[in-house]
Design an enzyme around this catalytic site. Structure first.
Site, mmCIF file in Angstrom:
data_model
loop_
_atom_site.group_PDB
_atom_site.id
_atom_site.type_symbol
_atom_site.label_atom_id
_atom_site.label_comp_id
_atom_site.label_asym_id
_atom_site.label_seq_id
_atom_site.Cartn_x
_atom_site.Cartn_y
_atom_site.Cartn_z
ATOM 1 N N GLU A 130 -31.463 -20.194 34.380
ATOM 2 C CA GLU A 130 -31.923 -21.577 34.251
ATOM 3 C C GLU A 130 -33.194 -21.827 35.057
ATOM 4 O O GLU A 130 -34.088 -22.556 34.620
ATOM 5 C CB GLU A 130 -30.817 -22.541 34.686
ATOM 6 C CG GLU A 130 -29.536 -22.451 33.870
ATOM 7 C CD GLU A 130 -29.758 -22.628 32.377
ATOM 8 O OE1 GLU A 130 -30.751 -23.288 31.995
ATOM 9 O OE2 GLU A 130 -28.953 -22.105 31.588
ATOM 10 N N GLU A 197 -35.169 -17.384 25.297
ATOM 11 C CA GLU A 197 -33.867 -17.060 25.894
ATOM 12 C C GLU A 197 -33.848 -15.603 26.349
ATOM 13 O O GLU A 197 -33.340 -15.286 27.434
ATOM 14 C CB GLU A 197 -32.744 -17.314 24.887
ATOM 15 C CG GLU A 197 -32.456 -18.782 24.608
ATOM 16 C CD GLU A 197 -32.024 -19.534 25.852
ATOM 17 O OE1 GLU A 197 -31.253 -18.969 26.668
ATOM 18 O OE2 GLU A 197 -32.467 -20.681 26.027
#
Length: 269
Positions: A130, A197
């Site tokens: 994150e 990602e």
């Protein structure tokens, strides 16, 4: 990211060029179109962040209770050369985490369910993932891409209306064409999201030294989502989370996340 930004800018420039060709003689309409597009992106960024945090009932993560998490995030943020993001916790109903905001004003939200099922090393892998999103400005890029898709779709609608008879049939045709054009641009934006990602996974792997802890975390998150009978996760928030499930060719095409199995394979390769 320079390439991604250039392509998104090309979409935007094409839309403005079409608007100029259509409304170039009316500078007021063109100015409104350009100003409106900037305001739209800014509005989506501000409201999107607020809505994401509100939808899961996120609260500030107590530093005394979660001292290890705060210390890890502070250390990684320092190594990345950015200000420590705000840490929040929420009852999402599923084990998950997501990041919103930008460098210097980012927020990482972790579900209590995630903290319960992961060990320290696995949780660090998720947190590093994150933080990589914030460091790489992925959230801002996604909002910018969605805003450009909306602008291009709106201009396509006006082109259909002003080149036709401006009757009821043209009105419905404009809606269809606008949605199709917006969908086409969003396919590109979603492809960017899936690629980013993989990049965040790779960056997290570099932070914690190996990929297996994050791979194990993804396996546990996938199992926890499959077992959950109370998935209260908002659809827009789900796009920000570390985990996303997609089955079928079309589902994968419009997914914000690549297949978990492929992410795990890359992390362990």
């Amino acid at each position: 990211m320079v390439l991604v930004g250039s392509i998104l800018f090309a979409f935007y420039s094409l839309a403005i060029a079409v608007a100029w060709a259509m409304f170039g003689q009316n500078n007021t309409i063109l100015a409104i179109a350009i100003l409106g597009s900037v305001v739209l992106v800014g509005f989506q960024y501000k409201v999107g962040k607020w809505a994401a945090l509100r939808s899961v009932g996120a609260e500030d993560m107590p530093e005394q209770q979660y001292a290890q998490i705060h210390q890890f995030v502070e250390g990684v943020s320092r190594d990345m050369g950015m200000e420590k993001p705000r840490l929040m916790i929420a009852n999402m109903g599923v084990p998950n985490a997501f990041a919103v905001g930008r460098r210097g004003n980012g927020t990482v939200v972790v579900s209590r369910e995630l903290i319960q099922i992961l060990d320290r090393e696995e949780l660090n892998g998720v947190l590093a993932h994150e933080l990589a999103h914030i460091d790489n400005r992925d959230v801002v890029m996604m909002v910018l891409g969605q805003g450009i898709a909306s602008v291009v779709g709106i201009i396509a609608q006006y082109v259909v209306l002003f080149t036709g008879d401006n009757d009821l049939a043209d009105f419905f045709l404009a809606i269809v064409v606008g949605n199709l054009v917006q969908f086409f641009v969003m396919l590109f934006v979603l492809a960017i999201s899936r690629y980013r990602e993989y990049v965040a996974d790779s960056d997290a792997k570099g932070v914690i030294g190996r990929g297996d802890p994050l791979a194990r975390a993804l396996e546990k998150i996938q199992q926890g989502n499959q077992r959950s009978q109370n998935d209260r996760l908002d659809e827009n928030v789900s796009a920000l989370c570390i985990f996303g499930s997609s089955k079928g060719v079309l589902a994968k095409l419009v997914s914000t996340h690549p297949p978990v199995e492929e992410r795990i394979r890359r992390l362990r390769s």
